[in-house]
Design an enzyme around this catalytic site. Structure first.
Site, PDB file in Angstrom:
ATOM      1  N   TYR A 141       0.776  -1.035   0.039  1.00 48.69           N
ATOM      2  CA  TYR A 141      -0.117  -0.025   0.092  1.00 48.69           C
ATOM      3  C   TYR A 141       0.690   1.266   0.013  1.00 48.69           C
ATOM      4  O   TYR A 141       1.979   1.271   0.428  1.00 48.69           O
ATOM      5  CB  TYR A 141      -0.974   0.071   1.235  1.00 48.69           C
ATOM      6  CG  TYR A 141      -0.492  -0.152   2.553  1.00 48.69           C
ATOM      7  CD1 TYR A 141       0.177   0.917   3.117  1.00 48.69           C
ATOM      8  CD2 TYR A 141      -0.846  -1.263   3.323  1.00 48.69           C
ATOM      9  CE1 TYR A 141       0.481   0.872   4.433  1.00 48.69           C
ATOM     10  CE2 TYR A 141      -0.515  -1.230   4.653  1.00 48.69           C
ATOM     11  CZ  TYR A 141       0.086  -0.410   5.319  1.00 48.69           C
ATOM     12  OH  TYR A 141       0.605  -0.414   6.632  1.00 48.69           O
ATOM     13  N   CYS A 142       0.363   2.316  -0.568  1.00 51.86           N
ATOM     14  CA  CYS A 142       0.985   3.566  -0.890  1.00 51.86           C
ATOM     15  C   CYS A 142       2.491   3.315  -1.388  1.00 51.86           C
ATOM     16  O   CYS A 142       3.553   3.700  -0.653  1.00 51.86           O
ATOM     17  CB  CYS A 142       1.218   4.461   0.579  1.00 51.86           C
ATOM     18  SG  CYS A 142       1.604   6.017   0.281  1.00 51.86           S
ATOM     19  N   PRO A 143       2.486   2.771  -2.335  1.00 49.14           N
ATOM     20  CA  PRO A 143       4.068   2.078  -2.999  1.00 49.14           C
ATOM     21  C   PRO A 143       4.572   3.633  -3.348  1.00 49.14           C
ATOM     22  O   PRO A 143       3.738   4.585  -3.955  1.00 49.14           O
ATOM     23  CB  PRO A 143       3.468   1.303  -4.207  1.00 49.14           C
ATOM     24  CG  PRO A 143       2.213   1.987  -4.687  1.00 49.14           C
ATOM     25  CD  PRO A 143       1.595   2.253  -3.129  1.00 49.14           C
ATOM     26  N   LYS A 154       8.147  -4.736   2.303  1.00 49.82           N
ATOM     27  CA  LYS A 154       8.133  -3.504   2.698  1.00 49.82           C
ATOM     28  C   LYS A 154       7.900  -3.313   4.254  1.00 49.82           C
ATOM     29  O   LYS A 154       6.783  -3.909   4.711  1.00 49.82           O
ATOM     30  CB  LYS A 154       7.164  -2.643   2.116  1.00 49.82           C
ATOM     31  CG  LYS A 154       7.019  -1.086   2.363  1.00 49.82           C
ATOM     32  CD  LYS A 154       6.072  -0.681   1.455  1.00 49.82           C
ATOM     33  CE  LYS A 154       5.663   0.860   1.813  1.00 49.82           C
ATOM     34  NZ  LYS A 154       4.697   1.765   0.717  1.00 49.82           N
TER      35      LYS A 154
END
Length: 271
Positions: A141-143, A154
């Site tokens: 998420y939120c790459p 991550k």
């Protein structure tokens, strides 16, 4: 980039205070400190913050076609929702996610990438025995290009906000708990908020297995206190001189104004 840390720094610890207030307070604090630092009224500031269960949305997230259903899902799972004033997309905050803000005066030589590199270098220095890599983790998420990972999973993301000649470089570190469970929550949020309808941006197709906490990755349980100790010790080893002065009266006045502003913006962005 670490040369930027070899100076006088003010340290403000909001890792306990934040558990009792909305993360909107943190964005208002950083904006207020940015203004003060930019005017050379205070030294560069290191601020740490932790908040209870909240999903912080990006502005684009707030415009998803069925966002009200997505917000309802988050609420059903015990999470508050806010929209931040910096870039990026949805991220999770909870009592096991440690946030660091490095707030400096803007310089020509401190490019946007330079700000990211500074935070990346600090985290690597805090965990010298861990091979921390920077680069987008597809499926998280939120790459972003400064996702921090270990062996392809991550555990942290970096964002930046530049206002009034000040720079706030912010990172969230998933210290403990299940990274994949947090990712599953965000995956469900997007599913519920989109429901197959067209969107005006490419939202993340979250794959929960791409995310983990640092504790999971290194096989050692870390606490907020462990990370705080590593942070302060590393800053001092890198030549920083830390003082514990609090907010000035000017910053407190700015904070009240900025908190009103971010609250009003948040109310406009959410249904």
């Amino acid at each position: 980039m670490l040369d930027y840390l070899s100076q006088n720094w003010r340290f403000i610890d909001h890792s306990t205070l934040g558990l009792n207030v909305s993360p909107l307070h943190s964005f208002a604090y950083d904006d207020s400190i940015c203004t003060s630092v930019a005017q050379s009224l205070v030294p560069p500031t290191l601020r740490t913050w932790v908040h209870h269960d909240t999903v912080v949305l990006g502005t684009q997230d707030s415009r998803l076609p069925v966002i009200s259903d997505g917000l309802e899902l988050l609420s059903e799972n015990g999470y508050d929702s806010i929209v931040r004033n910096s870039g990026g997309l949805a991220v999770v905050l909870d009592q096991h996610i440690y946030n660091i803000s490095l707030i400096l005066k803007e310089h020509k030589e401190l490019s946007i990438d330079g700000g990211y590199e500074l935070m990346y270098s600090l985290i690597r220095s805090m965990f010298p025995k861990v091979k921390v890599e920077a680069g987008e983790i597809v499926g998280s998420y939120c790459p972003g290009s400064y996702d921090l990972s270990v062996k392809g999973r991550k555990f942290a993301g970096i964002s930046q906000r530049r206002i009034r000649g000040g720079v706030a470089v912010q990172i969230y570190l998933c210290v403990a708990g299940s990274g994949s469970q947090r990712a599953e929550l965000i995956k469900s949020f997007y599913t519920r908020s989109v429901q197959g309808q067209p969107t005006n941006f490419e939202y993340p197709r979250v794959q929960p297995e791409t995310m983990a906490s640092l504790s999971e990755l290194i096989g050692e349980h870390l606490t907020m206190q462990d990370v705080s100790f590593r942070l302060l010790q590393t800053m001092q080893q890198l030549g920083a001189h830390l003082n514990m002065e609090g907010l000035t009266s000017y910053e407190q006045e700015l904070f009240i104004k900025n908190l009103t502003r971010v609250n009003e913006r948040n109310q406009k962005c959410l249904p």
